[in-house]
Design an enzyme around this catalytic site. Sequence first.
Site, PDB file in Angstrom:
ATOM      1  N   GLY A 155      -5.232  58.480  21.346  1.00  0.00           N
ATOM      2  CA  GLY A 155      -5.254  57.050  21.603  1.00  0.00           C
ATOM      3  C   GLY A 155      -5.442  56.216  20.347  1.00  0.00           C
ATOM      4  O   GLY A 155      -5.299  56.698  19.234  1.00  0.00           O
ATOM      5  N   HIS A 190      -0.787  53.812  17.089  1.00  0.00           N
ATOM      6  CA  HIS A 190      -0.138  53.071  16.008  1.00  0.00           C
ATOM      7  C   HIS A 190       1.336  53.473  15.980  1.00  0.00           C
ATOM      8  O   HIS A 190       1.784  54.291  16.796  1.00  0.00           O
ATOM      9  CB  HIS A 190      -0.837  53.330  14.670  1.00  0.00           C
ATOM     10  CG  HIS A 190      -1.017  54.788  14.363  1.00  0.00           C
ATOM     11  ND1 HIS A 190       0.040  55.639  14.137  1.00  0.00           N
ATOM     12  CD2 HIS A 190      -2.140  55.552  14.277  1.00  0.00           C
ATOM     13  CE1 HIS A 190      -0.400  56.848  13.898  1.00  0.00           C
ATOM     14  NE2 HIS A 190      -1.722  56.840  13.981  1.00  0.00           N
ATOM     15  N   GLU A 191       2.055  52.909  15.028  1.00  0.00           N
ATOM     16  CA  GLU A 191       3.505  53.101  14.954  1.00  0.00           C
ATOM     17  C   GLU A 191       3.867  54.589  14.792  1.00  0.00           C
ATOM     18  O   GLU A 191       4.928  55.016  15.245  1.00  0.00           O
ATOM     19  CB  GLU A 191       4.027  52.255  13.795  1.00  0.00           C
ATOM     20  CG  GLU A 191       5.484  51.899  13.819  1.00  0.00           C
ATOM     21  CD  GLU A 191       6.028  51.377  15.151  1.00  0.00           C
ATOM     22  OE1 GLU A 191       7.122  51.840  15.530  1.00  0.00           O
ATOM     23  OE2 GLU A 191       5.384  50.532  15.806  1.00  0.00           O
ATOM     24  N   HIS A 244       2.309  57.200  16.263  1.00  0.00           N
ATOM     25  CA  HIS A 244       2.323  57.741  17.628  1.00  0.00           C
ATOM     26  C   HIS A 244       3.576  57.273  18.377  1.00  0.00           C
ATOM     27  O   HIS A 244       4.217  58.041  19.096  1.00  0.00           O
ATOM     28  CB  HIS A 244       1.121  57.228  18.422  1.00  0.00           C
ATOM     29  CG  HIS A 244      -0.221  57.658  17.930  1.00  0.00           C
ATOM     30  ND1 HIS A 244      -1.138  56.772  17.429  1.00  0.00           N
ATOM     31  CD2 HIS A 244      -0.819  58.872  17.879  1.00  0.00           C
ATOM     32  CE1 HIS A 244      -2.256  57.416  17.111  1.00  0.00           C
ATOM     33  NE2 HIS A 244      -2.094  58.693  17.356  1.00  0.00           N
ATOM     34  N   GLU A 246       3.782  65.688  11.483  1.00  0.00           N
ATOM     35  CA  GLU A 246       3.535  66.476  10.266  1.00  0.00           C
ATOM     36  C   GLU A 246       2.346  65.924   9.473  1.00  0.00           C
ATOM     37  O   GLU A 246       1.886  66.563   8.547  1.00  0.00           O
ATOM     38  CB  GLU A 246       4.800  66.504   9.401  1.00  0.00           C
ATOM     39  CG  GLU A 246       5.892  67.347  10.025  1.00  0.00           C
ATOM     40  CD  GLU A 246       7.219  67.276   9.298  1.00  0.00           C
ATOM     41  OE1 GLU A 246       7.332  66.507   8.312  1.00  0.00           O
ATOM     42  OE2 GLU A 246       8.155  67.967   9.739  1.00  0.00           O
ATOM     43  N   ASP A 251      -0.544  65.874  10.515  1.00  0.00           N
ATOM     44  CA  ASP A 251      -1.537  66.937  10.730  1.00  0.00           C
ATOM     45  C   ASP A 251      -0.802  68.267  10.594  1.00  0.00           C
ATOM     46  O   ASP A 251      -0.570  68.967  11.578  1.00  0.00           O
ATOM     47  CB  ASP A 251      -2.169  66.767  12.107  1.00  0.00           C
ATOM     48  CG  ASP A 251      -2.846  65.418  12.266  1.00  0.00           C
ATOM     49  OD1 ASP A 251      -4.025  65.301  11.956  1.00  0.00           O
ATOM     50  OD2 ASP A 251      -2.142  64.451  12.656  1.00  0.00           O
ATOM     51  N   MET A 274      -0.127  56.378   8.396  1.00  0.00           N
ATOM     52  CA  MET A 274      -0.778  55.719   9.536  1.00  0.00           C
ATOM     53  C   MET A 274      -1.777  56.660  10.183  1.00  0.00           C
ATOM     54  O   MET A 274      -1.525  57.859  10.303  1.00  0.00           O
ATOM     55  CB  MET A 274       0.272  55.286  10.550  1.00  0.00           C
ATOM     56  CG  MET A 274       1.102  54.168  10.019  1.00  0.00           C
ATOM     57  SD  MET A 274       2.010  53.377  11.348  1.00  0.00           S
ATOM     58  CE  MET A 274       2.868  52.160  10.406  1.00  0.00           C
ATOM     59  N   SER A 313      -5.297  56.410  13.171  1.00  0.00           N
ATOM     60  CA  SER A 313      -6.241  55.588  13.945  1.00  0.00           C
ATOM     61  C   SER A 313      -7.488  55.314  13.116  1.00  0.00           C
ATOM     62  O   SER A 313      -8.142  54.289  13.274  1.00  0.00           O
ATOM     63  CB  SER A 313      -6.642  56.304  15.238  1.00  0.00           C
ATOM     64  OG  SER A 313      -5.492  56.676  15.958  1.00  0.00           O
ATOM     65  N   ARG A 314      -7.829  56.239  12.222  1.00  0.00           N
ATOM     66  CA  ARG A 314      -9.046  56.087  11.412  1.00  0.00           C
ATOM     67  C   ARG A 314      -8.878  55.058  10.290  1.00  0.00           C
ATOM     68  O   ARG A 314      -9.881  54.664   9.681  1.00  0.00           O
ATOM     69  CB  ARG A 314      -9.484  57.430  10.826  1.00  0.00           C
ATOM     70  CG  ARG A 314     -10.057  58.389  11.877  1.00  0.00           C
ATOM     71  CD  ARG A 314     -10.725  59.601  11.255  1.00  0.00           C
ATOM     72  NE  ARG A 314     -11.456  60.417  12.215  1.00  0.00           N
ATOM     73  CZ  ARG A 314     -10.980  61.513  12.803  1.00  0.00           C
ATOM     74  NH1 ARG A 314      -9.765  61.946  12.522  1.00  0.00           N
ATOM     75  NH2 ARG A 314     -11.724  62.189  13.663  1.00  0.00           N
TER      76      ARG A 314
HETATM   77  P1  AMP Z   1      -4.012  61.781  17.014  1.00  0.00           P
HETATM   78  O1  AMP Z   1      -4.067  60.665  17.996  1.00  0.00           O
HETATM   79  O2  AMP Z   1      -4.549  61.438  15.671  1.00  0.00           O
HETATM   80  O3  AMP Z   1      -4.592  63.071  17.574  1.00  0.00           O
HETATM   81  O4  AMP Z   1      -2.472  62.083  16.766  1.00  0.00           O
HETATM   82  C1  AMP Z   1      -1.618  62.376  17.832  1.00  0.00           C
HETATM   83  C2  AMP Z   1      -0.305  62.874  17.288  1.00  0.00           C
HETATM   84  O5  AMP Z   1       0.281  61.856  16.475  1.00  0.00           O
HETATM   85  C3  AMP Z   1      -0.449  64.119  16.395  1.00  0.00           C
HETATM   86  O6  AMP Z   1       0.652  64.983  16.634  1.00  0.00           O
HETATM   87  C4  AMP Z   1      -0.397  63.523  15.013  1.00  0.00           C
HETATM   88  O7  AMP Z   1       0.058  64.434  14.039  1.00  0.00           O
HETATM   89  C5  AMP Z   1       0.587  62.400  15.223  1.00  0.00           C
HETATM   90  N1  AMP Z   1       0.433  61.392  14.179  1.00  0.00           N
HETATM   91  C6  AMP Z   1      -0.693  60.686  13.861  1.00  0.00           C
HETATM   92  N2  AMP Z   1      -0.461  59.878  12.816  1.00  0.00           N
HETATM   93  C7  AMP Z   1       0.818  60.075  12.440  1.00  0.00           C
HETATM   94  C8  AMP Z   1       1.662  59.529  11.421  1.00  0.00           C
HETATM   95  N3  AMP Z   1       1.221  58.631  10.559  1.00  0.00           N
HETATM   96  N4  AMP Z   1       2.931  59.970  11.342  1.00  0.00           N
HETATM   97  C9  AMP Z   1       3.405  60.906  12.211  1.00  0.00           C
HETATM   98  N5  AMP Z   1       2.669  61.453  13.197  1.00  0.00           N
HETATM   99  C10 AMP Z   1       1.395  61.043  13.317  1.00  0.00           C
END
Ligand code: AMP
Length: 283
Positions: free
Chosen positions: A31, A34-35, A37, A148, A150, A184, A186-187
């Site tokens: 959650g 951002h762009e 996601h 990618e 992560d 990008m 969330s943190r």
């Molecule tokens: P998170 O909400 O941080 O657990 O991320 C959810 C998914 O979005 C994971 O597969 C992340 O690798 C991906 N994600 C987060 N930030 C980015 C980003 N800046 N560019 C591409 N994928 C992202």
Amino acid sequence: MRIIEDIAEMQRLADTWRADRERIAFVPTMGFLHEGHLDLMRAARRLGTKTVISIFVNPTQFGPAEDFASYPRDLQRDIDLSAAVGAEVAFVPKVDQMYPEGFQTYVNVTQVTENLCGASRPVFFRGVATIVSKLFHATKPHIAIFGEKDFQQLVTIRRMVKDMNMDIDIVGHPIVREKDGLAMSSRNTYLKPEERPVALRLNRSLNEAQKLVDTGERNAAVILKAVNDCLTTGGGATVDYARLCNPDTIEDIEIISGPALLALAVWVGKTRLIDNRVLELPA
Ligand code: AMP
């Protein structure tokens, strides 16, 4: 867009879609979208016929001293954004349904989780593999898309899917960046205005490293020294790790002889940022 909290309801809908020969594409998230996601969700829409996203801040991937309680949350905004990109379902389970009393079963991917974030965050990948596997059982996707950004997480999920014979295509999606190059996250919302220029050094150091490779440097120690200098000069940043690894095994490499993952985790004030780039040898 339909919002589903109940696991059994999600499974019934997935079964109905599967019986109708729909292809379910799934994007798990924590959650505060951002762009980056949203780009994963757009890819899901292209790859499948039904897009399911999940929003779940997973307690088991946070260590006791980490930011589970303060992790940013804004469910209504997330729902509006994912509906606007055309997701059919937001699966938003509650912690006590995902982890009922007496829960004691975990998925542990061993070798690829040892280095990098696995070394800094001991429970992280066990929590990630466990929750992703549970989300797969709930949403029954044909395809799942991971960023990618992560990179080690993506490698871990690929390994889990292969080792556990899960019949799911795992698709990696390129890192989405702000205009100024910051990956990008969330943190990023934790960053104070004066910390932003410091945060930009992550992407800059990745680019500097590629330039070194372009001009013939192959020695990991030399490249990592330049990366560390770029990250720390001017102060305000503490390097958790900066390593060059084999992108398949996530083992450290000393001499670059093919694509090499340069992975960074850096504390900027109280915010831990990660970023990476696969360095390529010139053609
Ligand atoms: P998170 O909400 O941080 O657990 O991320 C959810 C998914 O979005 C994971 O597969 C992340 O690798 C991906 N994600 C987060 N930030 C980015 C980003 N800046 N560019 C591409 N994928 C992202």
